[in-house]
Scaffold this active site. Structure first.
Site, PDB file in Angstrom:
ATOM      1  N   CYS A  68       0.882  -1.180   0.000  1.00 41.33           N
ATOM      2  CA  CYS A  68       0.000   0.000   0.000  1.00 41.33           C
ATOM      3  C   CYS A  68       0.912   1.221   0.000  1.00 41.33           C
ATOM      4  O   CYS A  68       1.093   1.879   1.028  1.00 41.33           O
ATOM      5  CB  CYS A  68      -0.912  -0.004   1.218  1.00 41.33           C
ATOM      6  SG  CYS A  68      -1.878  -1.536   1.412  1.00 41.33           S
ATOM      7  N   GLY A  79       4.197   7.179  -1.537  1.00 38.13           N
ATOM      8  CA  GLY A  79       5.491   6.662  -1.975  1.00 38.13           C
ATOM      9  C   GLY A  79       6.681   6.896  -1.075  1.00 38.13           C
ATOM     10  O   GLY A  79       7.785   6.437  -1.392  1.00 38.13           O
ATOM     11  N   LYS A 112       7.814   5.679   1.745  1.00 40.69           N
ATOM     12  CA  LYS A 112       8.554   4.504   2.234  1.00 40.69           C
ATOM     13  C   LYS A 112       9.278   3.805   1.081  1.00 40.69           C
ATOM     14  O   LYS A 112      10.399   3.310   1.249  1.00 40.69           O
ATOM     15  CB  LYS A 112       7.599   3.557   2.957  1.00 40.69           C
ATOM     16  CG  LYS A 112       6.932   4.184   4.174  1.00 40.69           C
ATOM     17  CD  LYS A 112       5.951   3.222   4.813  1.00 40.69           C
ATOM     18  CE  LYS A 112       5.082   3.939   5.820  1.00 40.69           C
ATOM     19  NZ  LYS A 112       4.173   4.938   5.189  1.00 40.69           N
ATOM     20  N   ASP A 140      -0.939   0.406  -5.364  1.00 45.30           N
ATOM     21  CA  ASP A 140      -2.085   1.146  -4.835  1.00 45.30           C
ATOM     22  C   ASP A 140      -3.285   0.824  -5.709  1.00 45.30           C
ATOM     23  O   ASP A 140      -3.132   0.400  -6.857  1.00 45.30           O
ATOM     24  CB  ASP A 140      -1.812   2.657  -4.824  1.00 45.30           C
ATOM     25  CG  ASP A 140      -2.768   3.397  -3.893  1.00 45.30           C
ATOM     26  OD1 ASP A 140      -2.441   3.503  -2.689  1.00 45.30           O
ATOM     27  OD2 ASP A 140      -3.831   3.842  -4.346  1.00 45.30           O
ATOM     28  N   ASP A 164      -5.178  -4.652  -5.826  1.00 49.63           N
ATOM     29  CA  ASP A 164      -6.007  -4.787  -4.632  1.00 49.63           C
ATOM     30  C   ASP A 164      -5.268  -5.698  -3.664  1.00 49.63           C
ATOM     31  O   ASP A 164      -5.096  -6.890  -3.923  1.00 49.63           O
ATOM     32  CB  ASP A 164      -7.367  -5.382  -5.010  1.00 49.63           C
ATOM     33  CG  ASP A 164      -8.303  -5.514  -3.815  1.00 49.63           C
ATOM     34  OD1 ASP A 164      -7.842  -5.429  -2.667  1.00 49.63           O
ATOM     35  OD2 ASP A 164      -9.520  -5.702  -4.046  1.00 49.63           O
ATOM     36  N   ASP A 182       1.989  -1.573   4.906  1.00 52.15           N
ATOM     37  CA  ASP A 182       1.567  -0.401   5.681  1.00 52.15           C
ATOM     38  C   ASP A 182       0.108  -0.168   5.311  1.00 52.15           C
ATOM     39  O   ASP A 182      -0.206   0.577   4.388  1.00 52.15           O
ATOM     40  CB  ASP A 182       2.434   0.807   5.326  1.00 52.15           C
ATOM     41  CG  ASP A 182       2.096   2.009   6.184  1.00 52.15           C
ATOM     42  OD1 ASP A 182       2.084   1.876   7.418  1.00 52.15           O
ATOM     43  OD2 ASP A 182       1.834   3.087   5.616  1.00 52.15           O
ATOM     44  N   CYS A 203      -0.650   3.536  10.982  1.00 52.86           N
ATOM     45  CA  CYS A 203      -0.490   4.821  11.665  1.00 52.86           C
ATOM     46  C   CYS A 203      -1.653   5.021  12.637  1.00 52.86           C
ATOM     47  O   CYS A 203      -2.260   6.084  12.710  1.00 52.86           O
ATOM     48  CB  CYS A 203      -0.376   5.979  10.676  1.00 52.86           C
ATOM     49  SG  CYS A 203      -1.772   6.153   9.543  1.00 52.86           S
TER      50      CYS A 203
END
Length: 427
Positions: free
Chosen positions: A253, A257, A259, A277, A304, A321, A373
């Site tokens: 995911c 960008g 990371k 994505d 997906d 992530d 997060c």
């Protein structure tokens, strides 16, 4: 042209309709025609009201009738915020501007109400009215965080820690950056930034990370690709993967960008990163960023994450992530806390599917990193615990003392709230 307060009010109304704060406000500023000074005030008003919305509504509720139009409520929130939190704006100016806004924003019939409410608040000393109710209801007004979240946070982290990280959720966050080794040394970057009037200081505990006050995305050094911007905690997620030159890496995911860019730098731009994505538009953001930084090892793929993709093959490192409730990034997206627990109830199942699906791409001996997060156990340790219990072909990799995972509370180390976990497919 709209005034500063009208720009802020219009943006606040768009967020109330479901817009994302950063996208809404950036769009509003780009069309506003405001100079730099007024843009800064508009930002302070917009984000300040978003952060303190429940506190402001508590105050408004003591002085105004319940049935207000959304526009009038936005005008009052802005005025109450100025009276409570902005010492630089004279009270009479906040009141007169609010009354004027009722007319320019098509709410003239409410001008008397707005004037009366604000003058009553001024006469009472501009104090937040006391809250009757439970601890969590009092915290809701104190920190503008729904009581349901306050109760859950206190149950998990205790009242003291909860108060600490909620207090840290106010105010705009610093910018965290790293030199792009493909184009600059740290010394060269600092020299370039200094020449433009920017300063940066080293972040202790995260090698290579620097902190600055902001505005760097408008610098010449940024346009030349001398550095990348990524939150301090998010940098740790990328670093935890331990990408090496020549590795094949999957960022499940990836957008926008950051990371992937950091891992490409670690890899010295040698190897391959497949950055995924669902949105083609967000994939274009990754491609644009890679061009700016001079990165050539990133290949984007619309994918997906919950569904297997046999075309991917196997990877040395897989980073998940995953989409989450975002409760670790309240300083950046204050609106997420107002959605309440119900809005996040289906997320854990999606997150688990992404992790489970992504694990199949990890080769023998390969590293699998899961991160979010947010700070909810349901989206974090409960996901990785469930995964390891069901997939004995994977083992935890200890890196946080005697643990394989870690929860970073918002602002605890300067960065966002984050969860990080590292696992490995058995050889």
């Amino acid at each position: 042209m709209k005034t500063v307060r009208e720009v802020a009010a219009a943006a606040l109304l768009r967020v109330e309709s479901g817009g994302y704060s950063t996208l809404v406000f950036d769009s509003a500023l780009s069309k506003s025609g405001l100079d730099a000074r007024d843009q800064a005030l508009a930002a302070a008003l917009f984000y300040g009201v978003l952060e303190r919305k429940l506190t402001l509504d508590h105050c408004i509720g003591r002085y105004a009738r319940p049935k207000l139009t959304e526009t009038v409520r936005a005008i009052l929130r802005l005025a109450f915020y100025q009276l409570l939190y902005l010492d630089t704006i004279p009270p009479h100016a906040a009141v007169s501007e609010a009354v004027a806004m009722t007319r320019t924003m098509g709410q003239g019939a409410a001008s008397g109400l707005v004037n009366g409410v604000l003058r009553s608040f001024l006469r009472d000393g501009c104090r937040i009215p006391p809250v009757k109710g439970t601890l969590y209801q009092r915290m809701e007004v104190e920190f503008s965080c729904p009581a349901a979240w306050c109760e859950r946070f206190c149950a998990r982290y205790g009242e003291e820690k909860t108060r600490e990280f909620l207090a840290r959720s106010f105010g705009r966050p610093p910018v965290f950056l790293r030199a792009n080794p493909l184009k600059a040394t740290e010394e060269g970057l600092l020299s370039a930034l200094s020449a433009e009037g920017y300063q940066a200081e080293r972040c202790e505990g995260v090698p290579g990370a620097w902190r600055s006050a902001g505005g760097l995305a408008h610098s010449r050094a940024y346009g030349e690709g001398l550095f990348l911007i990524e939150d301090l905690s998010a940098q740790q997620a990328a670093l935890l993967c331990g990408a090496q030159p020549g590795d094949r890496v999957l960022d499940v995911c990836a957008a926008p960008g950051g990371k992937s860019f950091l891992m490409a730098a670690q890899m010295e731009n040698r190897g391959e990163i497949v950055a995924c994505d669902l949105s083609e538009k967000r994939l274009r953001l990754i491609e644009s960023g890679a061009r700016r930084l001079g990165i050539t090892v990133i290949r984007t793929a619309r994918n997906d994450g919950t569904k297997p993709n046999e075309a991917f093959g196997r990877f040395d490192r897989v980073l998940c992530d995953v989409p989450c409730s975002g409760l670790g990034v309240l300083r950046r997206k204050p609106e997420v806390k107002y959605r309440g627990p119900e809005a996040s109830k289906d997320l854990p199942e999606t997150q688990y599917k992404i992790l489970e699906t992504s694990s199949h791409y990890c080769k023998a001996g390969g590293v699998l990193v899961y991160s979010t997060c947010t700070i909810r156990p349901e989206e974090n340790e409960e996901i990785t615990g469930r995964f390891l219990a069901r997939h004995t072909g994977f083992e935890p990799v200890l890196w946080n003392g005697d643990r394989f995972d870690r929860t970073i509370l918002p602002g605890e180390e300067g960065g966002d709230g984050f969860y990080l976990a590292k696992m490995r497919r058995r050889g």
